[in-house]
Design an enzyme around this catalytic site. Sequence first.
Site, PDB file in Angstrom:
ATOM      1  N   GLY A   1      -3.132   8.919 -18.229  1.00 31.69           N
ATOM      2  CA  GLY A   1      -2.698   8.471 -19.543  1.00 31.69           C
ATOM      3  C   GLY A   1      -3.835   7.848 -20.324  1.00 31.69           C
ATOM      4  O   GLY A   1      -4.085   8.205 -21.456  1.00 31.69           O
TER       5      GLY A   1
ATOM      6  N   ILE B   1       0.555   5.860 -13.058  1.00 34.98           N
ATOM      7  CA  ILE B   1      -0.057   6.952 -13.840  1.00 34.98           C
ATOM      8  C   ILE B   1      -1.290   7.504 -13.139  1.00 34.98           C
ATOM      9  O   ILE B   1      -2.163   8.099 -13.772  1.00 34.98           O
ATOM     10  CB  ILE B   1      -0.379   6.490 -15.272  1.00 34.98           C
ATOM     11  CG1 ILE B   1      -1.360   5.302 -15.273  1.00 34.98           C
ATOM     12  CG2 ILE B   1       0.906   6.097 -15.981  1.00 34.98           C
ATOM     13  CD1 ILE B   1      -1.862   4.935 -16.658  1.00 34.98           C
TER      14      ILE B   1
ATOM     15  N   ASN C   1      -5.911  -3.508  -2.554  1.00 38.64           N
ATOM     16  CA  ASN C   1      -6.299  -2.304  -1.815  1.00 38.64           C
ATOM     17  C   ASN C   1      -7.726  -1.954  -2.224  1.00 38.64           C
ATOM     18  O   ASN C   1      -7.980  -1.570  -3.366  1.00 38.64           O
ATOM     19  CB  ASN C   1      -5.338  -1.155  -2.159  1.00 38.64           C
ATOM     20  CG  ASN C   1      -5.652   0.115  -1.385  1.00 38.64           C
ATOM     21  OD1 ASN C   1      -6.814   0.474  -1.173  1.00 38.64           O
ATOM     22  ND2 ASN C   1      -4.609   0.808  -0.966  1.00 38.64           N
TER      23      ASN C   1
ATOM     24  N   GLN D   1     -10.332   2.826  -9.166  1.00 40.87           N
ATOM     25  CA  GLN D   1     -10.111   2.481 -10.568  1.00 40.87           C
ATOM     26  C   GLN D   1     -11.435   2.153 -11.265  1.00 40.87           C
ATOM     27  O   GLN D   1     -11.686   2.586 -12.385  1.00 40.87           O
ATOM     28  CB  GLN D   1      -9.157   1.283 -10.673  1.00 40.87           C
ATOM     29  CG  GLN D   1      -7.714   1.647 -10.417  1.00 40.87           C
ATOM     30  CD  GLN D   1      -7.210   2.622 -11.444  1.00 40.87           C
ATOM     31  OE1 GLN D   1      -7.079   2.289 -12.625  1.00 40.87           O
ATOM     32  NE2 GLN D   1      -6.950   3.842 -11.047  1.00 40.87           N
TER      33      GLN D   1
ATOM     34  N   GLY E   1      -6.316  -7.486 -13.434  1.00 39.72           N
ATOM     35  CA  GLY E   1      -6.304  -6.030 -13.599  1.00 39.72           C
ATOM     36  C   GLY E   1      -7.612  -5.371 -13.188  1.00 39.72           C
ATOM     37  O   GLY E   1      -8.690  -5.900 -13.432  1.00 39.72           O
TER      38      GLY E   1
ATOM     39  N   GLY F   1      -7.634  -1.859 -13.883  1.00 39.17           N
ATOM     40  CA  GLY F   1      -7.455  -0.546 -14.492  1.00 39.17           C
ATOM     41  C   GLY F   1      -8.480  -0.207 -15.557  1.00 39.17           C
ATOM     42  O   GLY F   1      -8.897   0.938 -15.684  1.00 39.17           O
ATOM     43  N   GLU F   2      -8.851  -1.176 -16.359  1.00 41.61           N
ATOM     44  CA  GLU F   2      -9.630  -0.845 -17.551  1.00 41.61           C
ATOM     45  C   GLU F   2     -11.039  -1.422 -17.536  1.00 41.61           C
ATOM     46  O   GLU F   2     -11.931  -0.896 -18.202  1.00 41.61           O
ATOM     47  CB  GLU F   2      -8.878  -1.319 -18.800  1.00 41.61           C
ATOM     48  CG  GLU F   2      -7.574  -0.577 -18.947  1.00 41.61           C
ATOM     49  CD  GLU F   2      -6.672  -1.165 -20.016  1.00 41.61           C
ATOM     50  OE1 GLU F   2      -6.537  -0.532 -21.062  1.00 41.61           O
ATOM     51  OE2 GLU F   2      -6.097  -2.242 -19.803  1.00 41.61           O
TER      52      GLU F   2
END
Length: 735
Positions: free
Chosen positions: A235, A463, A630, A637, A699, A701-702
């Site tokens: 995404g 995602i 993890n 990521q 986070g 993710g980004e």
Amino acid sequence: MTTVERPRVLGTGTDRVDGPRKAAGGVPYSSDVSYPGMVHAALVRSTIAAGRIAGIDTSRAEAAPGVLAVITPDNAPRIERAPDTPLWRQPPPPLQRREIVHHGQYVGVVVAETVEEATAAARLVGVAYEPTDPVLSLDDPRAVTVDDPFGSNRHRGDVVSGFAAADVVFDGEYTTPDETNNPMGLFCTVAAWDGDRLTVHDATQWPGSTRAALAGAFSVPEAGIRVLAPYVGGGFGAGLRVWPHTVLAAMAARVVGRPVKLALTRPQMFTGVGHRPATVQRIRIGARDDGTLTAIEHESVQPVAVDDDNIAESVTTVSAVGYACPNVANIDRQRRLNIPVPTSMRGPGDAQGHFALECAMDELAYRLGIDPVELRLRNYADEHPQLGLPWSSKAQRECYEVGAERFGWWDRNPAPRSMRRDGVLVGWGMAGVSFFWFQAPCDARASIDREGRAFVRSAATDIGTGTYTVMTQLSADRLGLRPDQVRVGLGDTDLPAAPPQGGSGMTASLGSAIHAAAQNLVQAFLDLVADDVASPLRGLTAADVTAVDGRIQRDDDPTRGESYREILDRHDRAELSADGSSVPAKPEETGLAPAGPFAARFVEVHVDPDLDRIKVARLVSVVDAGRILNRKTARSQIVGGTVGGIGMALLEETVTDPTGRIANATLGDYLIPVNADVPDLDVVFVGEPDRFNPVGVKGVGEIGLVGVAPAIANAAFHATGHRVRSLPLTLDKLL
Ligand code: MOS
């Protein structure tokens, strides 16, 4: 209280629980879903950027083989604009008017028996336009300005006196281009009505929002709509919103009275599901000779659509929170253009803002003759500069120190063009990263059955980030089970409500909900044996016990306890369930400033002195993301984000031609990194569990993407002596 040795399931590099099935093609993406009698839809898009439709001739399309319906603004059912969600606006409803506001706007949808018939007939729809002159440039005086679009503009202290107190003032303009998210999975919606009940399979990061939008559009109750997105082929933010094609799939299914599949093509992915907006940024930084910052003023302007909004894209906030500077003004603006609406793309706002701030810090370091790492450490924000509170966690100092050490940074000769190896110019650059914090309310439900197996579920999505896997590990840890005794269900609005997989907040949001559900489930077992004379656990609360090895045991005497199965057997219950909810903590209540992740990045580039071709040779990322659940999925990521960052630095640019058409809307023309562009990536995690949520996570993710582009640009300057303030760093800019 006894220390209990729990089997270690958190922090390990557990393989993805869905990996084997995904690799074998065994999981259903929305494009894999089929229904008996299902038919296919194809979209017709505007070939002008502004104006109106003068007339539509559907006769040839309607006569084409297999065609069941041709829906245009002339005959489309009337639908509503859905109400805004707490986090997001819903898009304007499609096919409700003849006005055209961007190139690629949907002007029709053709439904046919096969996808080939629908696609062929869509080309036969004749649309006549009355074009007007589109507004396509941020400089166009006709463009309407939106001031403070994110409510994030701040003035701290007094920048005028801050600049007056500076020995050096750096002033620079940086630009970043439009970029397109381009997840590998083409977005696809399958919609099936049964009376007023609707089932939708969608590529979305937020099924709950899709349900709300469809309920609003078709004026049916949300309870009658089920949205399924158990697997999504990526995404990067494109799936955060509900897009018109999803609404059109449901509309088409209603019109033809059959289930409809609508899959976007790659070119349609460039106009229909958002993109990262370009920015023009001006940044001024004042400092004393010793490197102490006295003032930062950071302004940014970015495009937005004429009739739709992009509400989470603050570019300049990083300048208010990244460093301990007493006087800061950060100002974001948007200007309305005839373009498809931009939306979040991995690291929204922060990705662009860090490019300006972290390049400007490098330029300032050269002006002052101070090492760039040293300059950042001298202005380290030990507390949240805006809130004046201690961070819930911050190990960015360690990021700098560990990164510099691993990279060998202290051997650097700072003079540009001073390092060469094997005939190429070698450049070393770095950047700091202060990523934003995000968490949203989330619900989950957990059950344990007579086999001692748990089922934990929520409407949240995975995602590709690894949510199934880390939530399996977390559930196992909190319930005292092995990961193979836990099943996690996601991506279904019939499950407890969840926020979007976005803002790098899902692990904190859902993890905290699962933490609560697990605690409540243990308590539910204790409630069941509250008066049970046969139970060694009677009269205890969750605070008195630990769940380990499939059983609940007393902390005061771990030899006393019993298994979930024993309790369920004795009370003749098939299973027990409990709900859990999480809401983000508040600074006022905790006395803490919520911290997002932090990082430092160190990059070596090689530049061919004749061709000015830049190659990334080494890249070290040191990341403080709180507790790592993890190590393998977290590293993945960061690696994936870093590859995106290399793309942002060197390759990615969505090009709009003077008519408003995107000129490179294919993966042949829109360049992204391939393996040959990516060196081995060194990823290290540092830091402590965060104190703002009970799982201790931040986070991952980004942040993997953010800060890569400025580190590469700074390295390119070190290699060549050319300062490029505009992304991507193509070789023509280095000449
Ligand atoms: Mo991310 S851009 O919040 O999906």
